[in-house]
Scaffold this active site. Structure first.
Site, PDB file in Angstrom:
ATOM      1  N   ARG A 123      11.089  -1.748  10.834  1.00 12.06           N
ATOM      2  CA  ARG A 123      10.017  -1.311  11.724  1.00 12.06           C
ATOM      3  C   ARG A 123       9.875  -2.277  12.893  1.00 12.06           C
ATOM      4  O   ARG A 123       9.996  -3.482  12.714  1.00 12.06           O
ATOM      5  CB  ARG A 123       8.697  -1.248  10.944  1.00 12.06           C
ATOM      6  CG  ARG A 123       8.293   0.161  10.633  1.00 12.06           C
ATOM      7  CD  ARG A 123       7.166   0.241   9.668  1.00 12.06           C
ATOM      8  NE  ARG A 123       5.936  -0.394  10.104  1.00 12.06           N
ATOM      9  CZ  ARG A 123       4.801  -0.341   9.409  1.00 12.06           C
ATOM     10  NH1 ARG A 123       4.775   0.328   8.271  1.00 12.06           N
ATOM     11  NH2 ARG A 123       3.719  -0.944   9.830  1.00 12.06           N
ATOM     12  N   LYS A 175       0.835  -1.209   0.000  1.00  9.50           N
ATOM     13  CA  LYS A 175       0.000   0.000   0.000  1.00  9.50           C
ATOM     14  C   LYS A 175       0.871   1.261   0.000  1.00  9.50           C
ATOM     15  O   LYS A 175       0.660   2.157  -0.801  1.00  9.50           O
ATOM     16  CB  LYS A 175      -0.921   0.043   1.240  1.00  9.50           C
ATOM     17  CG  LYS A 175      -1.880  -1.129   1.348  1.00  9.50           C
ATOM     18  CD  LYS A 175      -2.792  -1.003   2.550  1.00  9.50           C
ATOM     19  CE  LYS A 175      -2.082  -1.020   3.896  1.00  9.50           C
ATOM     20  NZ  LYS A 175      -1.408  -2.312   4.218  1.00  9.50           N
ATOM     21  N   ARG A 202      -1.385  -8.418  13.142  1.00  9.97           N
ATOM     22  CA  ARG A 202      -1.821  -7.407  12.151  1.00  9.97           C
ATOM     23  C   ARG A 202      -2.673  -8.062  11.063  1.00  9.97           C
ATOM     24  O   ARG A 202      -3.656  -7.483  10.590  1.00  9.97           O
ATOM     25  CB  ARG A 202      -0.613  -6.703  11.542  1.00  9.97           C
ATOM     26  CG  ARG A 202       0.011  -5.688  12.499  1.00  9.97           C
ATOM     27  CD  ARG A 202       1.457  -5.403  12.170  1.00  9.97           C
ATOM     28  NE  ARG A 202       1.650  -4.715  10.910  1.00  9.97           N
ATOM     29  CZ  ARG A 202       2.822  -4.648  10.281  1.00  9.97           C
ATOM     30  NH1 ARG A 202       3.897  -5.230  10.791  1.00  9.97           N
ATOM     31  NH2 ARG A 202       2.930  -3.998   9.151  1.00  9.97           N
ATOM     32  N   ARG A 228      11.591  -6.168   4.986  1.00  5.37           N
ATOM     33  CA  ARG A 228      11.414  -4.742   4.663  1.00  5.37           C
ATOM     34  C   ARG A 228      12.436  -3.859   5.371  1.00  5.37           C
ATOM     35  O   ARG A 228      12.736  -4.026   6.546  1.00  5.37           O
ATOM     36  CB  ARG A 228      10.011  -4.296   5.060  1.00  5.37           C
ATOM     37  CG  ARG A 228       9.827  -2.791   4.955  1.00  5.37           C
ATOM     38  CD  ARG A 228       8.407  -2.361   4.945  1.00  5.37           C
ATOM     39  NE  ARG A 228       7.698  -2.682   6.171  1.00  5.37           N
ATOM     40  CZ  ARG A 228       6.416  -2.403   6.365  1.00  5.37           C
ATOM     41  NH1 ARG A 228       5.715  -1.823   5.401  1.00  5.37           N
ATOM     42  NH2 ARG A 228       5.829  -2.707   7.495  1.00  5.37           N
ATOM     43  N   ARG A 284     -10.331   1.157   8.592  1.00  3.05           N
ATOM     44  CA  ARG A 284      -9.956  -0.249   8.773  1.00  3.05           C
ATOM     45  C   ARG A 284     -11.119  -1.110   9.251  1.00  3.05           C
ATOM     46  O   ARG A 284     -10.935  -2.287   9.491  1.00  3.05           O
ATOM     47  CB  ARG A 284      -8.824  -0.372   9.778  1.00  3.05           C
ATOM     48  CG  ARG A 284      -7.602   0.391   9.335  1.00  3.05           C
ATOM     49  CD  ARG A 284      -6.350  -0.363   9.578  1.00  3.05           C
ATOM     50  NE  ARG A 284      -5.230   0.435   9.132  1.00  3.05           N
ATOM     51  CZ  ARG A 284      -4.068  -0.057   8.805  1.00  3.05           C
ATOM     52  NH1 ARG A 284      -3.834  -1.337   8.880  1.00  3.05           N
ATOM     53  NH2 ARG A 284      -3.099   0.735   8.409  1.00  3.05           N
TER      54      ARG A 284
HETATM   55  P1  AP5 Z   1       4.820  -1.676   1.869  1.00  7.97           P
HETATM   56  O1  AP5 Z   1       4.501  -0.826   0.687  1.00  7.97           O
HETATM   57  O2  AP5 Z   1       5.631  -1.076   2.947  1.00  7.97           O
HETATM   58  O3  AP5 Z   1       3.477  -2.380   2.418  1.00  7.97           O
HETATM   59  P2  AP5 Z   1       2.223  -1.776   3.174  1.00  7.97           P
HETATM   60  O4  AP5 Z   1       1.009  -2.436   2.605  1.00  7.97           O
HETATM   61  O5  AP5 Z   1       2.240  -0.273   3.177  1.00  7.97           O
HETATM   62  O6  AP5 Z   1       2.491  -2.373   4.612  1.00  7.97           O
HETATM   63  P3  AP5 Z   1       2.378  -1.751   6.059  1.00  7.97           P
HETATM   64  O7  AP5 Z   1       3.114  -2.706   6.942  1.00  7.97           O
HETATM   65  O8  AP5 Z   1       2.814  -0.323   6.116  1.00  7.97           O
HETATM   66  O9  AP5 Z   1       0.835  -1.853   6.304  1.00  7.97           O
HETATM   67  P4  AP5 Z   1       0.132  -1.842   7.660  1.00  7.97           P
HETATM   68  O10 AP5 Z   1      -1.278  -1.579   7.235  1.00  7.97           O
HETATM   69  O11 AP5 Z   1       0.372  -3.041   8.505  1.00  7.97           O
HETATM   70  O12 AP5 Z   1       0.880  -0.663   8.453  1.00  7.97           O
HETATM   71  P5  AP5 Z   1       0.467   0.820   8.847  1.00  7.97           P
HETATM   72  O13 AP5 Z   1       1.665   1.632   8.987  1.00  7.97           O
HETATM   73  O14 AP5 Z   1      -0.624   1.340   7.985  1.00  7.97           O
HETATM   74  O15 AP5 Z   1       5.557  -3.017   1.332  1.00  7.97           O
HETATM   75  C1  AP5 Z   1       6.002  -4.014   2.237  1.00  7.97           C
HETATM   76  C2  AP5 Z   1       7.351  -4.611   1.760  1.00  7.97           C
HETATM   77  O16 AP5 Z   1       7.147  -5.348   0.557  1.00  7.97           O
HETATM   78  C3  AP5 Z   1       8.426  -3.549   1.423  1.00  7.97           C
HETATM   79  O17 AP5 Z   1       9.663  -4.079   1.791  1.00  7.97           O
HETATM   80  C4  AP5 Z   1       8.322  -3.379  -0.099  1.00  7.97           C
HETATM   81  O18 AP5 Z   1       9.565  -3.010  -0.661  1.00  7.97           O
HETATM   82  C5  AP5 Z   1       7.912  -4.795  -0.529  1.00  7.97           C
HETATM   83  N1  AP5 Z   1       7.027  -4.812  -1.684  1.00  7.97           N
HETATM   84  C6  AP5 Z   1       5.998  -3.967  -1.962  1.00  7.97           C
HETATM   85  N2  AP5 Z   1       5.367  -4.339  -3.102  1.00  7.97           N
HETATM   86  C7  AP5 Z   1       6.025  -5.464  -3.547  1.00  7.97           C
HETATM   87  C8  AP5 Z   1       5.856  -6.329  -4.679  1.00  7.97           C
HETATM   88  N3  AP5 Z   1       4.873  -6.122  -5.580  1.00  7.97           N
HETATM   89  N4  AP5 Z   1       6.698  -7.372  -4.819  1.00  7.97           N
HETATM   90  C9  AP5 Z   1       7.696  -7.619  -3.903  1.00  7.97           C
HETATM   91  N5  AP5 Z   1       7.910  -6.820  -2.820  1.00  7.97           N
HETATM   92  C10 AP5 Z   1       7.083  -5.760  -2.642  1.00  7.97           C
HETATM   93  O19 AP5 Z   1      -0.190   0.567  10.302  1.00  7.97           O
HETATM   94  C11 AP5 Z   1       0.631   0.198  11.388  1.00  7.97           C
HETATM   95  C12 AP5 Z   1      -0.171   0.180  12.680  1.00  7.97           C
HETATM   96  O20 AP5 Z   1      -0.727   1.494  12.923  1.00  7.97           O
HETATM   97  C13 AP5 Z   1      -1.380  -0.750  12.697  1.00  7.97           C
HETATM   98  O21 AP5 Z   1      -1.010  -2.089  13.044  1.00  7.97           O
HETATM   99  C14 AP5 Z   1      -2.254  -0.081  13.764  1.00  7.97           C
HETATM  100  O22 AP5 Z   1      -1.801  -0.364  15.061  1.00  7.97           O
HETATM  101  C15 AP5 Z   1      -2.022   1.407  13.500  1.00  7.97           C
HETATM  102  N6  AP5 Z   1      -3.012   1.960  12.558  1.00  7.97           N
HETATM  103  C16 AP5 Z   1      -2.777   2.370  11.271  1.00  7.97           C
HETATM  104  N7  AP5 Z   1      -3.919   2.801  10.689  1.00  7.97           N
HETATM  105  C17 AP5 Z   1      -4.897   2.679  11.649  1.00  7.97           C
HETATM  106  C18 AP5 Z   1      -6.305   2.936  11.663  1.00  7.97           C
HETATM  107  N8  AP5 Z   1      -6.960   3.417  10.581  1.00  7.97           N
HETATM  108  N9  AP5 Z   1      -6.974   2.669  12.792  1.00  7.97           N
HETATM  109  C19 AP5 Z   1      -6.375   2.204  13.891  1.00  7.97           C
HETATM  110  N10 AP5 Z   1      -5.048   1.914  13.949  1.00  7.97           N
HETATM  111  C20 AP5 Z   1      -4.323   2.155  12.830  1.00  7.97           C
END
Ligand code: AP5
Length: 223
Positions: A160, A13, A171, A127, A88
């Site tokens: 991270r 994402k 997650r 990552r 979410r």
């Molecule tokens: P990356 O692009 O970093 O993936 P991502 O989908 O953004 O993953 P996140 O871990 O950031 O998602 P998340 O939803 O768990 O975390 P968030 O920060 O939002 O890609 C991942 C890896 O794969 C990278 O190394 C990349 O290079 C590689 N890659 C990408 N595409 C690829 C491909 N096609 N092929 C091969 N490799 C590839 O949330 C974190 C925490 O915050 C949550 O757990 C929660 O506690 C809190 N939080 C966030 N939003 C909310 C909300 N709305 N409500 C309540 N709590 C929230």
């Protein structure tokens, strides 16, 4: 134009939202990133969110919803935004509808990057992120030239804290218990574009850009 990008943790994402935002002149709005940044600065928002993020569970709605309303009302979000990580679950989705109505905006499309759970674990375990420009690398799939510095800006690269096997499992559980319903809801509203995310970054990007181009046409027609 206002878009949402959804998918399990590690679906890509953040990687794709950044590219789509640059290409279509949108601002990327990612609550996870905003909270990590606040935590690094020792701000109250980050300190409040920390324990939930470390466990891989959702931060309480009252924190997230206020943060999102504030962020979407900033001047740089006027031309449009891509929401990366919000909503979410159904209660956040209802809150988003309220925010959009108050700010006189509408949601034009939901980009769903579909990736199986086993791929997620592999992606997150490898990552690396840049502290400065937030670019994501992967040790096997998109490695930096030097594991300690970002190719783009020279910033320090780090893992991270929530990218460990226990938190990744939690997650994924959190994702399926909230987002499966939302995928159904947005599907019924005719807003979902599903893309197979288990392919090269550029192939996924090409499909997403195609979906957004088709939306630009329909948003233009509505106005
Ligand atoms: P990356 O692009 O970093 O993936 P991502 O989908 O953004 O993953 P996140 O871990 O950031 O998602 P998340 O939803 O768990 O975390 P968030 O920060 O939002 O890609 C991942 C890896 O794969 C990278 O190394 C990349 O290079 C590689 N890659 C990408 N595409 C690829 C491909 N096609 N092929 C091969 N490799 C590839 O949330 C974190 C925490 O915050 C949550 O757990 C929660 O506690 C809190 N939080 C966030 N939003 C909310 C909300 N709305 N409500 C309540 N709590 C929230």
């Amino acid at each position: 134009m206002n878009l949402m990008i959804i998918g399990p943790p590690g679906a890509g994402k953040g990687t794709q939202a950044k590219k789509v935002a640059e290409e279509f002149n949108l601002v990327q709005v990612a609550p996870g990133e905003l909270m990590r940044r606040a935590l690094n600065k020792g701000e109250e928002l980050g300190l409040k969110a920390r324990k939930y993020m470390e466990q891989g569970v959702l931060v309480p709605d009252e924190i997230i919803v206020e943060l999102m309303e504030w962020r979407l009302s900033q001047p740089d979000a006027v031309q449009g935004a891509i929401l990366d990580g919000f909503p979410r679950n159904r209660s956040q989705s209802r809150a988003l509808d309220g925010i959009m109505a108050r700010l006189d905006k509408s949601l034009d499309g939901v980009l769903f990057i579909d990736v199986p759970d086993d791929v997620v674990v592999e992606r997150l375990s490898g990552r690396l992120l840049c502290k400065k420009c937030k670019k994501a690398y992967h040790l096997a799939f998109s490695p930096p030239k030097d594991e300690s510095a970002c190719d783009r800006c020279g910033g320090e690269l780090y893992h991270r804290e929530d990218d460990n096997p226990t938190t990744i499992r939690e997650r994924l559980h959190t994702f399926h218990s909230g987002m499966d319903d939302l995928i159904e809801d947005y599907g019924q509203r005719g807003l979902i574009f599903r893309v197979d995310g288990n392919r090269d970054i550029e192939d996924v990007h090409r499909d997403l850009v195609g979906a957004v181009h088709s939306l630009v046409g329909s948003v233009g027609e509505k106005q």
